[in-house]
Design an enzyme around this catalytic site. Structure first.
Site, PDB file in Angstrom:
ATOM      1  N   SER A 198       4.278  -1.871  10.077  1.00  0.00           N
ATOM      2  CA  SER A 198       5.195  -2.259  10.760  1.00  0.00           C
ATOM      3  C   SER A 198       6.173  -3.393  10.476  1.00  0.00           C
ATOM      4  CB  SER A 198       5.434  -2.193  11.742  1.00  0.00           C
ATOM      5  OG  SER A 198       5.233  -0.731  12.110  1.00  0.00           O
ATOM      6  N   GLU A 251      -6.803   4.675   8.314  1.00  0.00           N
ATOM      7  CA  GLU A 251      -6.742   6.067   8.290  1.00  0.00           C
ATOM      8  C   GLU A 251      -7.729   6.306   7.249  1.00  0.00           C
ATOM      9  OE1 GLU A 251      -3.180   5.225   5.487  1.00  0.00           O
ATOM     10  OE2 GLU A 251      -2.283   4.393   7.418  1.00  0.00           O
ATOM     11  N   LYS A 282       0.321   4.106   0.065  1.00  0.00           N
ATOM     12  CA  LYS A 282      -0.893   5.215   0.586  1.00  0.00           C
ATOM     13  C   LYS A 282      -0.690   6.411  -0.680  1.00  0.00           C
ATOM     14  CE  LYS A 282      -0.436   3.149   4.782  1.00  0.00           C
ATOM     15  NZ  LYS A 282      -0.011   3.175   6.343  1.00  0.00           N
ATOM     16  N   HIS A 302      -9.513   0.974   5.463  1.00  0.00           N
ATOM     17  CA  HIS A 302      -8.286   0.859   5.961  1.00  0.00           C
ATOM     18  C   HIS A 302      -8.519   2.296   7.378  1.00  0.00           C
ATOM     19  CE1 HIS A 302      -3.961   2.778   6.687  1.00  0.00           C
ATOM     20  NE2 HIS A 302      -3.020   1.137   5.882  1.00  0.00           N
ATOM     21  N   ASN A 354       0.453  -1.172   0.251  1.00  0.00           N
ATOM     22  CA  ASN A 354      -0.065  -0.011   0.259  1.00  0.00           C
ATOM     23  C   ASN A 354       1.302   0.771  -0.168  1.00  0.00           C
ATOM     24  OD1 ASN A 354      -1.852   1.851   0.237  1.00  0.00           O
ATOM     25  ND2 ASN A 354      -2.658   1.331   2.436  1.00  0.00           N
ATOM     26  N   GLU A 385      -5.437  -5.252  10.595  1.00  0.00           N
ATOM     27  CA  GLU A 385      -3.811  -4.006  11.300  1.00  0.00           C
ATOM     28  C   GLU A 385      -4.337  -3.541  12.100  1.00  0.00           C
ATOM     29  OE1 GLU A 385      -2.102  -2.647   6.872  1.00  0.00           O
ATOM     30  OE2 GLU A 385      -4.021  -1.144   7.280  1.00  0.00           O
ATOM     31  N   GLY A 443       2.623   2.547  10.849  1.00  0.00           N
ATOM     32  CA  GLY A 443       3.658   3.186  10.636  1.00  0.00           C
ATOM     33  C   GLY A 443       4.352   3.396  12.107  1.00  0.00           C
TER      34      GLY A 443
HETATM   35  O1  G3H Z   1      -1.576  -0.258   5.580  1.00  0.00           O
HETATM   36  C1  G3H Z   1      -0.821  -1.045   5.254  1.00  0.00           C
HETATM   37  C2  G3H Z   1      -0.685  -1.134   6.690  1.00  0.00           C
HETATM   38  O2  G3H Z   1      -1.197   0.999   6.904  1.00  0.00           O
HETATM   39  C3  G3H Z   1       0.710  -0.611   6.981  1.00  0.00           C
HETATM   40  O3  G3H Z   1       1.491   0.337   7.124  1.00  0.00           O
HETATM   41  O4  G3H Z   1       3.446  -1.204   6.860  1.00  0.00           O
HETATM   42  O5  G3H Z   1       3.396   1.179   7.323  1.00  0.00           O
HETATM   43  O6  G3H Z   1       3.293  -0.006   8.920  1.00  0.00           O
HETATM   44  P1  G3H Z   1       3.174   0.207   8.038  1.00  0.00           P
END
Ligand code: G3H
Length: 249
Positions: free
Chosen positions: A212, A98, A12, A96, A10, A166, A172
């Site tokens: 992460s 977010e 983002k 998601h 992803n 997640e 993150g």
């Molecule tokens: O969609 C992916 C997740 O939000 C994981 O993000 O690997 O940066 O923690 P991350």
């Protein structure tokens, strides 16, 4: 048949034309297990979808990061599931955390989006997960079952669903769930699906972990019997995404 390992990247809201082209070059050169072993999907921002689709190796697929809840029309700024289908984009990430947190997407709204996208023929990666506060209050599965129920209430066919667990506290933050923590929640999700959808769906649906994940921790997580892959954020923008895909072996 066993559940094929699934790795989603992803991206983002990151990237420029130049940086995403460079990233695709790296991905295209990466040596990864065959398509029989792992399914790989990357989700660039909407504006790069056609470009990435045209440049990306044929054994990797492309996903959008969101889609509108119903047929397109007077919905400024939205992208419809039909438009993704029209562009030949097979996958979409929905719900998601977010978007749930920053854009107030409710469980019901996410459930309706998942159902609508599936009806249009898209394959869907719905995301569920608890915040740190909810985990510490012992409410992890209460939160997740509310999120799952809103999806299960509207979805009949699960073949094109890959569920992403997640935990919000792991996204993150560099604070990855331990393999045991991930496995425990994945098992509980499977149990809930067995009891509330069907045993068949529970045994067949892929449940992937996100939060992460990196080249260093992917292997151990991948060995958990109910962890069927990953949804990767930050590390999917780096060459180590290839190492994460290799954890499928
Ligand atoms: O969609 C992916 C997740 O939000 C994981 O993000 O690997 O940066 O923690 P991350």
């Amino acid at each position: 048949m066993g559940r094929k390992f699934f790795v989603g990247g992803n991206w983002k809201c990151n990237g420029t034309t130049e940086s995403v082209k460079k990233l695709v070059e790296v991905l295209n050169q990466g040596e990864v297990p065959s398509e029989d072993i792992v399914e790989v999907v990357v989700a660039p921002p909407f504006v790069f979808l056609p470009l990435i689709k045209s440049l990306l190796r044929s054994d990797f697929a492309v996903a959008a990061q969101n889609a509108w809840v119903k047929k397109g029309g007077a919905f400024t700024g939205e992208i419809s599931a039909e438009q993704l289908v029209n562009l030949g984009i097979p996958w979409v990430i929905l719900g998601h955390s977010e978007r749930r947190a920053l854009l107030n997407e409710s469980n019901e709204f996410v459930g309706a989006k998942v159902a609508y996208a599936l009806e249009q023929g898209l394959k869907v990666i719905p995301c569920v997960g608890e915040t740190l506060e909810q985990r510490e209050a012992g409410k992890t599965m209460d939160v997740i079952t509310d999120q799952l129920k809103a999806i299960a209430d509207k979805v009949e066919h699960w073949e094109n669903v890959v569920l992403a667990y997640e935990p919000v506290w792991a996204i993150g933050t560099g604070k990855v769930a331990t393999p045991d923590q991930a496995q425990e929640v994945h098992v509980d999700i499977r149990k809930w699906i067995a009891a509330n959808v069907s045993e068949d769906v529970a045994s067949q649906v892929r449940i992937i972990y996100g939060g992460s994940v990196n080249g260093g921790n992917a292997n151990e997580l991948a060995h958990q019997p109910d962890v069927d892959g990953f949804l990767v954020g930050g590390a999917s923008l780096k060459p180590e995404f290839i190492d994460i895909i290799k954890a499928a072996e």
